[in-house]
Write an enzyme that holds these catalytic residues in place. Structure first.
Site, PDB file in Angstrom:
ATOM      1  N   SER A 161       1.043  -1.109   0.234  1.00  0.00           N
ATOM      2  CA  SER A 161      -0.214  -0.067  -0.068  1.00  0.00           C
ATOM      3  C   SER A 161       0.974   1.242  -0.125  1.00  0.00           C
ATOM      4  O   SER A 161       0.132   2.183  -0.043  1.00  0.00           O
ATOM      5  CB  SER A 161      -0.968  -0.105   1.252  1.00  0.00           C
ATOM      6  OG  SER A 161      -2.070  -0.749   1.057  1.00  0.00           O
ATOM      7  N   ALA A 162       2.050   1.246   0.147  1.00  0.00           N
ATOM      8  CA  ALA A 162       2.876   2.350  -0.022  1.00  0.00           C
ATOM      9  C   ALA A 162       2.944   2.816  -1.393  1.00  0.00           C
ATOM     10  O   ALA A 162       3.230   4.028  -1.735  1.00  0.00           O
ATOM     11  CB  ALA A 162       4.579   2.127   0.355  1.00  0.00           C
TER      12      ALA A 162
END
Length: 391
Positions: free
Chosen positions: A71-72
């Site tokens: 999710s970065a």
């Protein structure tokens, strides 16, 4: 531990924390990079490229080793709608349905573009989860979120959209530009900046990407294994909870070492890159970068990136969170450098952010995936060390 790379004078605490991540906190392969005022001041890597490799098969993590950041990815992907807005091509206050008419079904006609970016759109989960193949095909995901009834009236509450964010943002960008988000990002952002970061991994660089594997549960500074709060662990364990359903929008869980999944353009989860590229991206949001990289954001867009749009109780993560337009902001769920910071963590450990006040940009990637969703102990150790170097 043989750590490669360099740190500028005054940033030695970051190197010390990076070493300790291997010695105490279980890292097997990782990299960290920091820019200050556009100049690279930390560039370190170490361990093995493949977290599941042992013995003679354990190739070292090299300078250009890349890794999936989960999710970065969202923080890098957020540059696309913000740049479209900066160029006058996307109105954040317009209804999503103005660009994507099919989206207005299921009580979502009031959802604004900024609601999508701030996890207020009301569709963090799907009544009918998608298979990994459907999630990656570019058609099934957008169709599913367009047909899905909202879990709350858009704009009235917020809850993290771990998987549906990919299809929401990807389709919105496609409707506005005619190009996929990964392609637009490569042509307009990462390519011109010379960043080794991809949403949709090309075959030509696949050999540089390390394999990820699960880590042992993280430990606190006194060596004890950490445990999540009871209400958080119960939410993840309950099959009927919105938390569990949101993270199960793709079911079964994809194998992120699978070449097909790595090639998928999912702006919420399949970004692959180096720590140097992640930090370099955030450095470019703030200003020009050494080596010829030109700034991405105007001062007005930098201010917008750090503007709070959602705060308080998160209906999915079951903790208090803060979001700006596409970015998670500094707070208890994900402590960054300061209240001015904007960025995004990746479930399992990776983290990238910018801090406009300090002129700092940070990137950390790892192949050793811990159970953490937002505040990974290894990333936080590096942030604390970085904070100690910042006036």
């Amino acid at each position: 531990m043989d750590i490669q790379g360099e740190v500028a004078d005054g940033f030695e605490p970051v190197r010390d924390a990076f070493v300790r991540n291997f010695e105490v906190l279980g890292d097997r392969g990782a990299a960290v990079a920091v820019y200050r005022d556009g100049r690279k001041v930390v560039d370190l890597w170490g361990g093995v490229r493949d977290a599941d490799a042992t013995g003679a098969d354990a190739a070292p993590w090299e300078r250009d080793t890349a890794q999936i950041v989960r999710s970065a990815t969202k923080g890098v992907a957020a540059a696309v709608p913000l740049l479209l807005h900066q160029r006058g091509l996307l109105d954040l206050d317009a209804p999503v349905a103005e660009y994507w008419p099919e989206f207005k079904a299921g009580g979502k006609e009031g959802a604004l573009v900024r609601d999508v970016l701030a996890h207020r759109a009301g569709i963090p989960a799907l009544d009918r989860p998608l298979t990994p193949a459907q999630a990656a095909d570019g058609i099934s995901g957008p169709r599913a979120v367009a047909e899905q009834a909202a879990f709350w009236a858009p704009g009235t509450a917020h809850g993290y959209h771990p998987h549906t964010f990919s299809w929401l943002l990807g389709e919105l960008v496609l409707r506005v530009t005619g190009a996929s988000l990964g392609k637009w990002l490569a042509e307009e952002v990462t390519g011109p900046l010379g960043l080794d970061f991809w949403i949709g991994l090309p075959d030509s660089v696949a050999g540089r990407v390390g394999r990820s594997a699960a880590a042992e549960p993280p430990r606190t500074s006194n060596g004890l294994k950490t445990r999540p709060r009871r209400e958080v662990s119960e939410a993840y364990a309950d099959p009927g909870s919105l938390t569990r359903r949101a993270f199960a929008a793709i079911s079964p869980l994809p194998d992120e070492n699978d070449p097909g999944y790595r090639a998928a353009e999912l702006p919420g989860s399949t970004g692959i890159g180096t720590a140097r590229a992640l930090a370099g991206f955030y450095a470019a949001t703030l200003g020009d970068v050494e080596g010829g990289g030109r700034r991405l954001y105007t001062p007005e867009t930098v201010a917008l990136a750090g503007r709070e749009l959602s705060s308080g109780a998160d209906r999915v993560l079951v903790v208090n969170t803060r979001f700006g337009p596409g970015y998670m902001l500094h707070g208890p769920a994900s402590p960054l450098l300061s209240p001015a910071s904007f960025g995004h963590p990746g479930r399992g450990g990776s983290l990238g952010f910018a801090d406009p006040e300090a002129g700092i940009a940070f990137g950390y990637v790892t192949n050793t995936l811990a159970p953490s969703v937002t505040a990974d102990p290894r990333a936080q150790a590096l942030v604390r060390a970085l904070r100690s170097t910042t006036p």
